[in-house]
Design an enzyme around this catalytic site. Structure first.
Site, PDB file in Angstrom:
ATOM      1  CG  ASP A   1      -6.730  10.740  23.353  1.00 42.58           C
ATOM      2  OD1 ASP A   1      -8.249  10.868  23.298  1.00 42.58           O
ATOM      3  OD2 ASP A   1      -6.571   9.688  22.875  1.00 42.58           O
TER       4      ASP A   1
ATOM      5  CG  HIS B   1      -8.480  10.650  20.068  1.00 45.32           C
ATOM      6  ND1 HIS B   1      -8.787   9.424  20.641  1.00 45.32           N
ATOM      7  CD2 HIS B   1      -9.364  10.198  19.029  1.00 45.32           C
ATOM      8  CE1 HIS B   1      -9.349   8.247  19.873  1.00 45.32           C
ATOM      9  NE2 HIS B   1      -9.808   9.132  18.944  1.00 45.32           N
TER      10      HIS B   1
ATOM     11  CB  SER C   1      -9.772   6.504  16.032  1.00 47.92           C
ATOM     12  OG  SER C   1     -10.829   7.306  16.875  1.00 47.92           O
TER      13      SER C   1
END
Length: 244
Positions: free
Chosen positions: A199, A227, A67
């Site tokens: 995601d 995610h 991320s």
């Protein structure tokens, strides 16, 4: 660092890797700033990572970023190529991706239904973190027990959980405009892009764009994963690829 499962790190170490995980500023036991008033920029976080590689990795490391950590890892490879032996980008996106799909409506709706907990209430905070993990995960890849264990680690170690939101309010720092994707094309070491097909923050096109920007990059898609920290079911495959 608590979102990187200890068992995952131990499994990497068992394959001969010296594993470093750390708390970004405003998380865990790291330096904290007043909520809403972080006196640092993204580029300070980049400098922190570079300094840790110098201190613990003897100036060179296999860099894995998830991320926001993936954005830092990209910039490390571009600005400090001598420090990056290999690059793995997990659940992330090219920095400043104006032409890629936005957050999914599912995630936006979930955000609209969430409110901040009473951060002084340990159990309420834990439940808030578990719910956050659930809305970001792929529905078929969410493990509530593991999410709860991770949330408990975060709550137990954090100096002040209120400050994690400071990453959304970092100081804007002027830098010359540059096409990072073009610069990523010059990265010479091994590159692995790992991304979940479900995601909701960075739809799969973000991973495809990253892999396309780096001619020799390998793209590994995790079916049904969102995610999130890679689920345990993907660890064997990931660790084989990372150590290769």
């Amino acid at each position: 660092m608590d979102t990187w499962e200890p068992d995952f790190c131990t499994a990497l170490a068992a394959r001969g890797r010296f594993v470093i995980r750390y708390d970004h500023r405003d998380t865990g036991r790291s330096t904290h700033y007043p909520p809403g008033a972080p006196d640092y920029s993204f580029y300070d976080l980049l400098a922190d990572a570079a300094a840790l590689i110098d201190r613990f990795g003897h100036g060179r490391a296999h860099v894995v970023g998830l991320s926001m950590g993936g954005a830092i890892a990209q910039c490390l490879a571009v600005d400090h190529p001598d420090k990056v032996a290999s690059l793995t980008l997990v659940s992330t996106s090219p920095v400043f991706p104006a032409d890629l799909p936005p957050l999914t409506q599912r995630l936006l709706d979930a955000y609209g239904e969430m409110s901040e907990p009473d951060w002084d209430d340990r159990e309420a905070t834990l439940e808030h973190l578990v719910r956050g993990a659930r809305v970001h995960a792929g529905p078929a890849a969410f493990d509530e027990r593991e999410a709860r264990d991770t949330a408990r680690r975060i709550v137990e170690r954090a100096i002040d959980l209120r400050t994690a939101g400071n990453h959304n309010a970092m100081r804007q720092e002027a830098r010359p405009e540059r096409d990072l994707r073009a610069l990523l094309g010059e990265v010479s070491g091994p590159v692995l892009v790992i991304h979940g097909t479900d995601d909701p923050m960075f739809p799969q096109e973000h991973a495809t764009a990253l892999a396309a920007a780096i001619p020799h990059a390998e793209l590994m898609l995790l079916e049904g994963v969102g995610h999130q920290s890679p689920p345990r079911s993907s660890w064997d495959r990931m660790i084989r690829a990372l150590t290769r």
